[in-house]
Enzyme design. Structure first.
Site, mmCIF file in Angstrom:
data_model
loop_
_atom_site.group_PDB
_atom_site.id
_atom_site.type_symbol
_atom_site.label_atom_id
_atom_site.label_comp_id
_atom_site.label_asym_id
_atom_site.label_seq_id
_atom_site.Cartn_x
_atom_site.Cartn_y
_atom_site.Cartn_z
ATOM 1 N N LYS A 73 23.188 -4.508 -2.421
ATOM 2 C CA LYS A 73 24.122 -3.372 -2.321
ATOM 3 C C LYS A 73 24.483 -2.845 -3.710
ATOM 4 C CE LYS A 73 27.152 -5.815 0.010
ATOM 5 N NZ LYS A 73 26.365 -7.053 0.152
ATOM 6 N N THR A 74 24.826 -3.762 -4.607
ATOM 7 C CA THR A 74 25.216 -3.340 -5.947
ATOM 8 C C THR A 74 24.015 -2.739 -6.668
ATOM 9 O OG1 THR A 74 26.873 -5.074 -5.928
ATOM 10 C CG2 THR A 74 26.350 -4.140 -8.062
ATOM 11 N N ASP A 261 31.792 0.170 -4.622
ATOM 12 C CA ASP A 261 31.242 -1.154 -4.277
ATOM 13 C C ASP A 261 32.347 -1.973 -3.607
ATOM 14 O OD1 ASP A 261 29.477 -3.244 -4.115
ATOM 15 O OD2 ASP A 261 29.227 -3.531 -6.275
ATOM 16 N N GLU A 262 31.964 -2.974 -2.831
ATOM 17 C CA GLU A 262 32.926 -3.890 -2.180
ATOM 18 C C GLU A 262 33.971 -3.120 -1.375
ATOM 19 O OE1 GLU A 262 32.537 -7.190 -2.588
ATOM 20 O OE2 GLU A 262 31.529 -7.476 -4.511
ATOM 21 N N GLN A 326 32.505 -10.407 3.895
ATOM 22 C CA GLN A 326 33.042 -10.815 2.595
ATOM 23 C C GLN A 326 34.413 -10.207 2.330
ATOM 24 O OE1 GLN A 326 30.124 -11.139 -0.738
ATOM 25 N NE2 GLN A 326 28.770 -10.094 0.696
ATOM 26 N N ARG A 730 27.142 -17.126 -3.358
ATOM 27 C CA ARG A 730 26.974 -16.875 -4.810
ATOM 28 C C ARG A 730 25.809 -17.678 -5.360
ATOM 29 N NH1 ARG A 730 28.372 -12.639 -4.549
ATOM 30 N NH2 ARG A 730 28.488 -13.107 -2.347
HETATM 31 P P1 ATP Z 1 27.004 -9.221 -2.776
HETATM 32 O O1 ATP Z 1 27.178 -9.035 -1.302
HETATM 33 O O2 ATP Z 1 27.160 -10.644 -3.156
HETATM 34 O O3 ATP Z 1 27.823 -8.272 -3.574
HETATM 35 P P2 ATP Z 1 24.760 -7.467 -3.143
HETATM 36 O O4 ATP Z 1 24.387 -7.037 -1.764
HETATM 37 O O5 ATP Z 1 25.538 -6.526 -3.956
HETATM 38 O O6 ATP Z 1 25.469 -8.891 -3.078
HETATM 39 P P3 ATP Z 1 22.990 -7.562 -5.382
HETATM 40 O O7 ATP Z 1 23.909 -8.294 -6.278
HETATM 41 O O8 ATP Z 1 22.770 -6.130 -5.590
HETATM 42 O O9 ATP Z 1 23.416 -7.844 -3.867
HETATM 43 O O10 ATP Z 1 21.581 -8.269 -5.357
HETATM 44 C C1 ATP Z 1 21.459 -9.681 -5.200
HETATM 45 C C2 ATP Z 1 20.314 -10.186 -6.035
HETATM 46 O O11 ATP Z 1 19.083 -9.770 -5.473
HETATM 47 C C3 ATP Z 1 20.327 -9.662 -7.448
HETATM 48 O O12 ATP Z 1 19.864 -10.677 -8.306
HETATM 49 C C4 ATP Z 1 19.349 -8.511 -7.394
HETATM 50 O O13 ATP Z 1 18.774 -8.254 -8.644
HETATM 51 C C5 ATP Z 1 18.324 -9.026 -6.410
HETATM 52 N N1 ATP Z 1 17.637 -7.953 -5.662
HETATM 53 C C6 ATP Z 1 18.200 -6.977 -4.936
HETATM 54 N N2 ATP Z 1 17.249 -6.198 -4.367
HETATM 55 C C7 ATP Z 1 16.055 -6.692 -4.738
HETATM 56 C C8 ATP Z 1 14.691 -6.344 -4.474
HETATM 57 N N3 ATP Z 1 14.354 -5.290 -3.721
HETATM 58 N N4 ATP Z 1 13.740 -7.099 -5.035
HETATM 59 C C9 ATP Z 1 14.049 -8.162 -5.799
HETATM 60 N N5 ATP Z 1 15.304 -8.555 -6.085
HETATM 61 C C10 ATP Z 1 16.292 -7.840 -5.562
HETATM 62 MG MG MG Z 2 27.441 -6.710 -4.801
#
Ligand code: ATP
Ligand code: MG
Length: 908
Positions: A73-74, A261-262, A326, A730
């Site tokens: 997402k981020t 975000d969040e 979350q 995490r």
């Molecule tokens: P959270 O819910 O904990 O906030 P998030 O959904 O925001 O998580 P991110 O932090 O954006 O997730 O991504 C999680 C991890 O996965 C990061 O290390 C990111 O670089 C990696 N990632 C995300 N998308 C891809 C992708 N398409 N290919 C490889 N790695 C990815």
């Molecule tokens: Mg995130």
């Protein structure tokens, strides 16, 4: 001690050159500006999954990305910002909001790197937190928001002092009406945008009626001190945006793309701010009573950025991402329905789900998934990864918090020294198999590891253990530096300089160091100030008019006023004495106030390190001001922007206020600095959004996690489960969960009950080990109360089965089932056991500590024998009083033994 980064980010504001240079032509957003290179766009889309691309490529109108933890997402937000800029959207038209300064800093960094650090593509981009955004808007629109521009931001300590005074002023006992409880109710009311009047109108019982009086007094006192609290930052901004069409229109013209975000953790005030800036949907406008049609463009400020106030027919470009699983700030007023009802608030919104998790291994995800399935009020989103393999999640039940802390230290040390495949030393598995795995695995850097806990109180014992084990660590308590007595005192002087109405800060330091202004003198001065309707500083100025003031107090008051006048050139900040350096001002305040002299004397008298450290901290504060000075950009200071009232603001005063604001907005998570090369210790709340290769969560006990305040409420219990879910998700590759059979809380060692969440973990992916009552770790330990720490007892009291003790293949030779007869006859109590005795001290009289020298009795690689575990090889050994050896036993695998008790002998 290093300070966490502050939320003032360079370029975190519009830039006039840029405004002119890159202003898009009127009309569609993508029509002007930068040439979009297909290479650059291809790079931005590289490695994204199909749904991630869809979100990044979304054009105009509202969009919701509702997706599971670690699904990107981020990442989608950062890529989307980069893509918008490449399409020609001016960076200053983009506003991205996250929850911590650290997250904002990281997001900014990621975007900068995607845009090749080209200042033309990034200048004016705003990536910030809700609180920093609001502080900025309130400085800019202070008068329109009903504030004076030199307002101070009160933190929780200031709030408590102020509220206490209010409660006392109402002749109420603070024991019956604790200020913090009252503040918690007031905070909830504020976040629901419930003002004093509506709160009073809805108060029907004695309790709420009394709180309503406290609330009214508190608000009055805040305004008299020209101060706002943290909730006010949001609430006053939300109300100003709702009420003042010009302010709203300016913001809407400036920020045409809003990304959050969040979003699951937004409260009502944040929801309103977001929808006002985005340009509220018609439903929102009806609800909030704001006009659908915009009034003519406001001539000043942001409106010069673009004459294109027209919004897309697709609706406001608000792009929010979040995960309802979350949502962990319900207790502070966050409302998950903001995300669940997004499509209702923004009709026509597109929704994307991301699916695959890219962060964690399959066992970690399965554990998280299995746990969160126990929440009833949710829509299930699968957590999955396409990556195979991964170590099981380790769950270890320890004897007490000291055992737990040492186990964690060993685990971290093992991962660092031996690599990711390192198994918990307490886990049974074939040493040969493990050695093979270790050879392939890479060492885990300290900075890639973290330990999470439910409450800050749990960090102390962990810190001790990490110090003993020589493991570098940092505590993510961003405010800790600024909370130190000497730092707070200096900041209080500075706050009085910046805001003469700030009574709370003034009272803190008016007699520190002592200058004859004791309680009696202060009450005379206070009475005078209140009769005259003036701030305390004014009463000090007019001390000669105050009756009953002793000559000593009068002299003290005059000296104090002379100091403030000298620093402010009589309040004008224009005099020659006021140099252009903030750091110099801070240094002068420290020296001339007498604070440095006072702490120096204290350090010389006590000869303690802690006191000597205070002097270092004062110097560190000067450095922090110096650092701020180098990044501070007056052109980016909202208080110095176009409003005519601010034109005359002396630059030094503006810089001082901006500095104090940045200090007020530091949050816990901001202290996480991966560059530090240290393990991070932090609360589960502060961990959200972050990721670590290895993470441990401690204290999985009823009352701690879940926290006792959730017992009565199923909704709060689900929030506790989500909190653990956040902790688990995490971890990228290794996860350890622990609890302690005994824990000392508030000075009492108490038997604990294992967290219900342990029983909710997936047995197929978790390796559970009961170390509380077995002959491993603390060899020969027996509890003085005669118990063996069998947790089944606690579990059965809850009327549910426990895995501990009943799990086949328990790692221990003794096992929790073993009766006392299994204990060796020459048993001794440990330090922990002695701590469990009553204060009168009934510890085992047979306890005689054996002398332990500095040289370990065995060498690494040496063959040793244990009376119960048999033959083994020493893998590592430490010296000192609590010397321990890690031994690989042929029959039972790896054990960590306290040498003093382990009865190890050298094998020939
Ligand atoms: P959270 O819910 O904990 O906030 P998030 O959904 O925001 O998580 P991110 O932090 O954006 O997730 O991504 C999680 C991890 O996965 C990061 O290390 C990111 O670089 C990696 N990632 C995300 N998308 C891809 C992708 N398409 N290919 C490889 N790695 C990815
Ligand atoms: Mg995130």
């Amino acid at each position: 001690m290093t300070m966490p980064s502050t939320p003032y980010m360079q370029g975190d504001s519009e830039d006039s050159d840029d405004e002119q240079g890159h202003r898009p032509a009127t009309g569609p957003a993508y029509s002007g500006g930068f040439s979009s290179s297909s290479d650059a766009i291809a790079e931005i889309l590289e490695g994204l999954t199909e749904p991630q691309r869809e979100a990044v490529l979304h054009d105009e109108g509202p969009m919701l990305v509702l997706a599971a933890a670690g699904s990107g997402k981020t990442r989608v937000i950062t890529r989307r910002i980069a893509r918008l800029v490449h399409l020609g959207v001016p960076p200053w038209a983009i506003l991205a909001v996250t929850f911590t300064n650290k997250a904002a800093g990281e997001m900014r960094e990621r975007v900068l790197s995607l845009l090749g650090h080209d200042p033309r593509l990034t200048r004016g981009l705003t990536v910030t937190t809700f609180h920093a955004l609001c502080a900025r808007l309130l400085r800019r629109y202070a008068e329109r928001a009903g504030l004076k521009p030199d307002f101070t931001i009160y933190d929780s300590g200031d709030q408590a002092s102020l509220c206490k005074k209010v409660i006392e002023g109402l002749q109420l006992a603070t024991s019956t009406w604790p200020p913090r409880s009252a503040l918690s109710v007031i905070s909830n009311a504020k976040n629901d945008l419930m003002g004093v009047e509506s709160f009073a109108a809805s108060a029907s019982d004695f309790y709420n009626k009394t709180i309503a009086r406290i609330y009214a007094g508190y608000e009055k006192a805040l305004r008299a001190a020209n101060a706002v609290d943290f909730d006010d930052l949001l609430v006053i901004t939300a109300k100003t945006l709702q009420r003042d069409a010009e302010v709203r229109q300016e913001c809407q013209r400036r920020w045409r793309y809003l990304l959050i975000d969040e979003y699951q953790d937004t409260n009502h005030a944040q929801f309103v701010i977001a929808s006002m800036i985005a340009g509220a949907s018609s439903k929102q406008e009806q609800q909030e009573g704001t006009p659908a049609e915009a009034p003519p463009a406001f001539a000043g400020g942001f409106s010069s950025l673009s004459s294109s106030a027209a919004r897309s027919p697709a609706g406001p470009s608000i792009f929010v991402v979040g995960d309802p699983d979350q949502a962990i700030y319900g207790w502070r007023g966050a409302d998950v329905s903001n995300i669940l009802e997004f499509e209702e608030h923004y009709p026509g919104a597109r929704t994307v789900a991301l699916g695959e998790n890219f962060r964690s291994t399959a066992p970690i995800l399965a554990t998280a998934d299995h746990l969160i399935l126990h929440n009833k009020r949710r829509k299930h989103k699968p957590l999955f990864t396409s990556k195979a393999g991964g170590e099981p999640v380790e769950v270890v039940l320890c004897r007490d918090e000291h055992h737990e802390a040492r186990l964690i230290a060993d685990w971290l040390r093992g991962l660092h020294d031996e690599g990711e495949q390192h198994a918990t030393r307490t886990m049974p598995s074939s040493p040969a198999k493990r050695r093979g795995a270790e050879q392939q695995s890479e060492s885990v850097a300290w900075r890639d590891m973290a330990v999470f806990y439910r409450t800050n109180a749990l960090s102390r014992v962990l810190e001790e253990a990490l110090r003993d084990a020589a493991i570098p660590y940092v505590i993510a308590r961003g405010t800790a530096f600024y909370d130190r007595e000497e730092v707070r005192n200096t900041l209080s002087y500075l706050r009085v300089v910046a805001n003469p109405a700030d009574n709370i800060s003034l009272e803190r330091i008016v007699n520190t160091p002592t200058r004859g202004l004791g309680d009696a003198a202060l009450s005379h001065l206070e009475a005078f100030a209140s009769a005259e309707g003036e701030p305390m500083l004014e009463a000090l100025h007019r001390a000669s008019e105050v009756r009953d003031l002793s000559p000593r107090a009068l002299k003290g008051a005059q000296n104090f006023v002379a100091l403030i006048n000298a620093w402010t050139a009589g309040g004008t900040f224009m005099g020659a004495q006021i140099g252009s350096s903030l750091a110099d001002l801070v240094a002068r305040v420290i020296d001339e106030s007498g604070l440095r002299g006072m702490y120096k004397k204290q350090a010389e008298t006590s000869k303690s390190d802690a006191d000597a450290q205070r002097l270092d901290n004062l110097d560190e504060l000067i450095s922090s001001a110096r650092q701020f000075e180098t990044t501070y950009d007056p052109a980016a200071d909202p208080a110095l922007e176009s409003s005519p009232d601010h034109q005359l603001l002396p630059p030094m005063l503006a810089m001082l206020r901006a500095y104090l604001e940045s200090v007020s907005l530091v949050a816990d998570a901001d202290a996480v600095d991966p560059a530090q090369g240290a393990v991070t210790l932090m609360t589960l709340h502060a961990a959200k959004g972050l990721e670590f290769r290895a993470a441990a969560v401690v204290g999985l006990e009823e009352g701690l996690l879940p926290h006792s305040r959730s017992f009565e409420s199923p909704a709060a219990m689900e929030e506790e489960r989500r909190l653990l879910f956040v902790g688990i998700t995490r971890a990228m590759r290794r996860l350890l969960l622990t609890n302690a059979a005994y824990r000392t809380l508030r000075g009492m060692a108490e038997r604990t009950i294992p967290s219900r969440f342990i029983d909710e973990l997936d047995p197929a992916h978790a390796r559970i080990s009961n170390q509380a009552s077995v002959l491993s770790g603390l060899e020969g330990t027996r509890w003085v109360d005669g118990s063996e720490g069998n947790l089944d007892e606690g579990a059965s009291r809850l009327g549910r089965p426990s895995r501990f003790g009943s799990r086949p293949g328990s790692s221990s030779p003794g096992g929790p089932q073993s009766g006392r007869g299994d204990w060796p006859s020459d048993i001794r109590t440990t330090d922990a056991a002695r701590r469990l005795t009553s204060p009168g001290g009934t510890s085992d009289p047979s306890f005689v500590p054996e002398p332990s020298g500095d040289t370990p009795p065995f060498k690494v690689g040496q063959r040793v024998r244990h009376p119960q575990f048999g033959s083994g090889v020493v893998r590592s050994i430490s010296a000192g009083v609590n010397a321990r050896a890690v031994v690989d036993f042929a029959q039972v695998g790896r054990k960590t033994l306290v040498l003093e008790y382990a009865r190890l002998t050298a094998e020939r």
